[in-house]
Design a protein around this motif. Structure first.
Motif, PDB file in Angstrom:
ATOM      1  N   LEU A  41       0.616  -0.552   0.424  1.00 49.15           N
ATOM      2  CA  LEU A  41       0.369  -0.336  -0.063  1.00 49.15           C
ATOM      3  C   LEU A  41       1.055   1.383  -0.042  1.00 49.15           C
ATOM      4  CD1 LEU A  41      -2.695  -1.175   2.323  1.00 49.15           C
ATOM      5  CD2 LEU A  41      -3.187  -0.471   0.234  1.00 49.15           C
ATOM      6  N   HIS A  45       0.611   3.732  -3.096  1.00 47.84           N
ATOM      7  CA  HIS A  45       0.145   5.739  -2.215  1.00 47.84           C
ATOM      8  C   HIS A  45       1.343   6.293  -2.981  1.00 47.84           C
ATOM      9  CE1 HIS A  45      -0.079   9.133   0.105  1.00 47.84           C
ATOM     10  NE2 HIS A  45      -1.337   8.488   0.078  1.00 47.84           N
ATOM     11  N   THR A  49       0.616   8.624  -6.281  1.00 49.15           N
ATOM     12  CA  THR A  49       0.588  10.388  -5.865  1.00 49.15           C
ATOM     13  C   THR A  49       1.523  10.973  -6.796  1.00 49.15           C
ATOM     14  OG1 THR A  49       0.584  10.062  -3.414  1.00 49.15           O
ATOM     15  CG2 THR A  49       1.517  11.860  -4.350  1.00 49.15           C
ATOM     16  N   VAL A  82      -6.388   7.388  -4.428  1.00 52.30           N
ATOM     17  CA  VAL A  82      -5.839   7.621  -4.257  1.00 52.30           C
ATOM     18  C   VAL A  82      -6.071   7.927  -2.258  1.00 52.30           C
ATOM     19  CG1 VAL A  82      -4.076   9.468  -2.449  1.00 52.30           C
ATOM     20  CG2 VAL A  82      -3.968   9.090  -5.140  1.00 52.30           C
ATOM     21  N   GLU A  83      -7.503   8.006  -2.640  1.00 47.46           N
ATOM     22  CA  GLU A  83      -8.786   7.867  -1.035  1.00 47.46           C
ATOM     23  C   GLU A  83      -8.262   6.608  -0.122  1.00 47.46           C
ATOM     24  OE1 GLU A  83     -11.671  10.426  -1.559  1.00 47.46           O
ATOM     25  OE2 GLU A  83     -10.029  11.897  -1.804  1.00 47.46           O
ATOM     26  N   VAL A  85      -6.424   3.500  -1.317  1.00 46.48           N
ATOM     27  CA  VAL A  85      -5.078   3.407  -0.624  1.00 46.48           C
ATOM     28  C   VAL A  85      -4.263   3.839   0.389  1.00 46.48           C
ATOM     29  CG1 VAL A  85      -2.468   3.617  -1.025  1.00 46.48           C
ATOM     30  CG2 VAL A  85      -3.971   2.926  -2.971  1.00 46.48           C
ATOM     31  N   GLU A  86      -5.145   4.791   0.698  1.00 47.45           N
ATOM     32  CA  GLU A  86      -4.524   6.090   2.299  1.00 47.45           C
ATOM     33  C   GLU A  86      -5.467   5.522   3.530  1.00 47.45           C
ATOM     34  OE1 GLU A  86      -5.856  10.099   2.149  1.00 47.45           O
ATOM     35  OE2 GLU A  86      -3.584  10.190   0.511  1.00 47.45           O
ATOM     36  N   SER A 114       5.038   9.452   2.027  1.00 49.49           N
ATOM     37  CA  SER A 114       3.431   8.590   2.035  1.00 49.49           C
ATOM     38  C   SER A 114       3.191   8.643   3.658  1.00 49.49           C
ATOM     39  CB  SER A 114       3.580   7.622   0.862  1.00 49.49           C
ATOM     40  OG  SER A 114       3.615   8.074  -0.245  1.00 49.49           O
TER      41      SER A 114
END
Length: 259
Positions: A41, A45, A49, A82-83, A85-86, A114
């Motif tokens: 992850l 990320h 990004t 992205v969200e 993965v976050e 990250s």
């Protein structure tokens, strides 16, 4: 990106369950162990990004997405990827924040960028000392004197939230706010961090006063004024409840709304 990450995104973005897909169940169904999930992850990320500014990497990710019909539709709104993965990384932090901090301590620069964001988003309760030491060590100038602005921005925001910040964190925020070679956004974050620190950051009063009086970045002057009120206060807490910093932030926003 790793096949596991694509599988994770496919499952998370399933039309039948989105946006209420169970995150923990999805992660556990894709990865056998937390270390692999964290590593995959973090790498994803970084790629997602960096793809915002790297056309070749963005094309590579788009090509990979074509093999995953569910995720392919997300390319029109890459911030969702992205969200998600976050979200996975925040789950890792929730389950074992100390392991995430240990990973951060030995990570390379891009990984630290990250993870610093995840550390900031997660919060620090019960881990203030380790998180603070790790972030402060990460932003110490290397031999060539360059520190990633992204890492600086996450670290200085974190220093404003840690309670209490140590002398090194206060000095880093002060120097970041004072350094006119930093962009206005980073300097404003540093000023806001000093405001959140309150009276413990009194050593920054001369710096804040100079910014308020004669800094060429006029947009920083109201930030510096608000920070001075907080840093000069008798207590971090406001008599009406909350902190002086929170009170000053509300006043600043109210003034902006009037303009």
């Amino acid at each position: 990106m790793k096949t596991e990450v694509w599988n994770f995104l496919d499952l998370m973005y399933d039309d039948d369950t989105w946006p209420n897909t169970d995150l923990a169940t999805t992660v556990d169904s894709v990865w056998n162990d937390a270390a692999s999930a964290l590593d995959d992850l973090v790498s994803a990320h970084i790629d997602l990004t960096y793809a915002e500014d790297d056309i070749d990497l963005a094309r590579e990710i788009a090509d990979e997405a074509e093999m995953h019909p569910t995720v392919g539709s997300m390319l029109a709104a890459p911030e969702i990827m992205v969200e998600l993965v976050e979200d996975g990384l925040l789950l890792m932090a929730k389950r074992d924040f100390e392991s995430l901090l240990d990973y951060f301590d030995s990570a390379c620069l891009s990984e630290r960028e990250s993870l610093a964001k995840i550390i900031l988003m997660h919060g620090f309760e019960g881990h203030d000392s380790h998180a603070g030491r790790s972030l402060l060590a990460a932003v110490q100038p290397p031999p060539k004197g360059w520190i990633s602005p992204t890492l600086k921005s996450y670290a200085v925001q974190a220093f404003g939230k840690l309670d209490p910040p140590n002398a090194g964190m206060i000095e880093f925020a002060r120097r970041t706010a004072s350094n006119r070679s930093n962009n206005q956004s980073l300097r404003s974050l540093a000023i806001e961090a000093l405001m959140d620190m309150g009276p413990i950051a009194k050593s920054a009063i001369p710096t804040l006063q100079r910014i308020h009086n004669d800094d060429p970045e006029v947009g920083l002057k109201p930030f510096a004024w608000a920070a001075l009120k907080s840093v000069r206060a008798d207590s971090r807490e406001h008599p009406c409840g909350g902190t002086v910093a929170e009170h000053m932030r509300s006043l600043y926003r109210a003034e902006n709304d009037k303009r």
